[in-house]
Design an enzyme around this catalytic site. Structure first.
Site, mmCIF file in Angstrom:
data_model
loop_
_atom_site.group_PDB
_atom_site.id
_atom_site.type_symbol
_atom_site.label_atom_id
_atom_site.label_comp_id
_atom_site.label_asym_id
_atom_site.label_seq_id
_atom_site.Cartn_x
_atom_site.Cartn_y
_atom_site.Cartn_z
ATOM 1 N N LYS A 60 0.944 -1.125 0.011
ATOM 2 C CA LYS A 60 0.100 0.055 0.099
ATOM 3 C C LYS A 60 0.973 1.174 -0.106
ATOM 4 O O LYS A 60 0.769 2.148 -0.672
ATOM 5 C CB LYS A 60 -0.954 0.021 1.236
ATOM 6 C CG LYS A 60 -2.097 -1.123 1.052
ATOM 7 C CD LYS A 60 -2.958 -1.548 2.469
ATOM 8 C CE LYS A 60 -3.895 -2.448 2.093
ATOM 9 N NZ LYS A 60 -4.644 -2.936 3.265
ATOM 10 N N GLN B 149 -4.276 -1.562 9.452
ATOM 11 C CA GLN B 149 -4.287 -2.980 8.919
ATOM 12 C C GLN B 149 -4.947 -3.844 9.835
ATOM 13 O O GLN B 149 -4.558 -4.064 11.064
ATOM 14 C CB GLN B 149 -2.750 -3.241 8.435
ATOM 15 C CG GLN B 149 -2.994 -4.434 7.750
ATOM 16 C CD GLN B 149 -3.503 -4.516 6.487
ATOM 17 O OE1 GLN B 149 -3.673 -3.475 5.788
ATOM 18 N NE2 GLN B 149 -3.710 -5.430 6.067
ATOM 19 N N ASP C 133 -11.008 2.543 4.023
ATOM 20 C CA ASP C 133 -11.289 1.162 4.171
ATOM 21 C C ASP C 133 -12.666 0.941 3.903
ATOM 22 O O ASP C 133 -13.072 -0.253 3.653
ATOM 23 C CB ASP C 133 -10.891 0.301 5.371
ATOM 24 C CG ASP C 133 -9.619 -0.124 5.246
ATOM 25 O OD1 ASP C 133 -9.228 -0.651 4.043
ATOM 26 O OD2 ASP C 133 -8.656 -0.390 6.092
HETATM 27 N N1 GUN Z 1 -6.907 -6.954 6.365
HETATM 28 C C1 GUN Z 1 -7.123 -7.666 5.366
HETATM 29 N N2 GUN Z 1 -7.909 -6.912 4.461
HETATM 30 C C2 GUN Z 1 -8.081 -5.700 4.798
HETATM 31 C C3 GUN Z 1 -8.270 -4.555 4.139
HETATM 32 O O1 GUN Z 1 -9.269 -4.328 3.115
HETATM 33 N N3 GUN Z 1 -7.959 -3.449 5.175
HETATM 34 C C4 GUN Z 1 -7.392 -3.542 6.280
HETATM 35 N N4 GUN Z 1 -7.229 -2.199 6.814
HETATM 36 N N5 GUN Z 1 -6.998 -4.759 6.700
HETATM 37 C C5 GUN Z 1 -7.259 -5.610 6.120
#
Ligand code: GUN
Length: 291
Positions: free
Chosen positions: A52, A96, A119
């Site tokens: 990311k 995350q 998100d």
């Molecule tokens: N963990 C697995 N998928 C995601 C996501 O799309 N966003 C976040 N913040 N954590 C995750």
């Protein structure tokens, strides 16, 4: 069989975002800024967050990576989130998941200000999405829509079967696919761990979204000839032949299912890169909304 290539489509999305970001800078506006919080040392989370942050640099965004100890307390984390909420330069905030057991995921999600919820997990974002209002869509389902759109996959009137009902993928994609717009207008069936006759239901599907987190669950005999297959699974399974010691497996038995499908996503290189492209889209939108 045609491949739904997430690497190509995500690159196209990121190229567009890079151009739009350059245009912003030429107009004297700020670059979008994503703040990502990574807690502890979960290997998969480290990889995702690194991707990311790298993608932010590729499209010209600013990013801040905040690494916190596994032992951080919930109040300390919520305090940090409130600081980021109040920081005008930060447009999007991402924590995350998964979180250490002593921290409430729901409290964390609800503490992020909805205007920075890139998100799309905040109840306000979900509620807006369900009502068809402008909203941050969760990145994985949004990435799937961007991919279907890129390949001009017909969705109107099609039977989409979603396997899995998580808040992150299954439930939101089921709502997005039955919206009255493209890509959407599907008749959607959501299957889960208590579904009877899963195989019979999958055999009726024109589109299958496999998002249950069980490696190679979907087999060729569960799929209708010509179906579109979207594989959301990314499970690490031990594999001594790999340098890392593990292989990434999707929820679809690719070699078994691919010959029957019209379109199919590979794993890796399918939905994964699209999730990141969608997050970049949301971050851009969060920034542009403040202009
Ligand atoms: N963990 C697995 N998928 C995601 C996501 O799309 N966003 C976040 N913040 N954590 C995750």
């Amino acid at each position: 069989m045609n491949l739904l290539d997430g690497k190509i489509v995500s690159q196209a999305v990121k190229d567009r975002l890079k151009t739009h970001t350059e245009e912003r800078l030429l107009q004297g506006k700020k670059a979008p800024h994503l703040a990502a919080i990574l807690i502890g040392n979960n290997g998969a989370s480290e990889t995702y967050v690194a991707s990311k942050v790298k993608s932010c640099a590729e499209v010209g965004f600013t990013s801040t990576l905040i690494r916190l100890e596994e032992s951080i307390s919930e109040p300390e984390l919520l305090f940090k989130l409130n600081e980021l909420n109040e920081d005008f330069d930060v447009d999007g905030i991402l924590v995350q998941l998964p979180l250490p057991k002593h921290i409430s995921e729901q409290k964390v999600i609800e503490t992020i200000h909805p205007s920075k919820d890139v998100d799309g997990f905040h109840p306000e974002s979900v509620g807006r999405m369900v009502q068809g209002l402008p909203a941050f869509y969760p990145a994985t389902p949004y990435g799937i829509l961007l991919m279907l759109e890129h390949y001009n996959i017909e969705t109107k009137g099609k039977h989409a079967v979603v396997i899995g009902r998580s808040n992150i993928v299954g439930r939101p994609i089921s709502i997005m696919l039955n919206k009255n717009e493209y890509p959407g207008n599907c008749t959607v069936t959501v299957c889960h761990s208590h579904t009877h006759n899963l195989k019979e239901i999958c055999l009726q599907a024109d589109i299958i979204i496999a998002a249950l987190g069980r490696p190679e669950f979907l087999k060729g005999d569960m799929v209708k000839e010509g179906a579109v297959i979207v594989d959301v699974g990314i499970t690490r399974v031990p594999d001594a032949s790999k340098k890392s010691g593990f292989a990434i497996k999707g929820d679809v038995d690719f070699n078994d299912v691919a010959p029957k499908s019209s379109y199919i996503t590979p794993v890796p290189g399918g939905v994964g890169p699209m999730t990141i492209a969608a997050l970049m889209m949301n971050t851009f939108k969060a920034c542009a909304a403040k202009d």
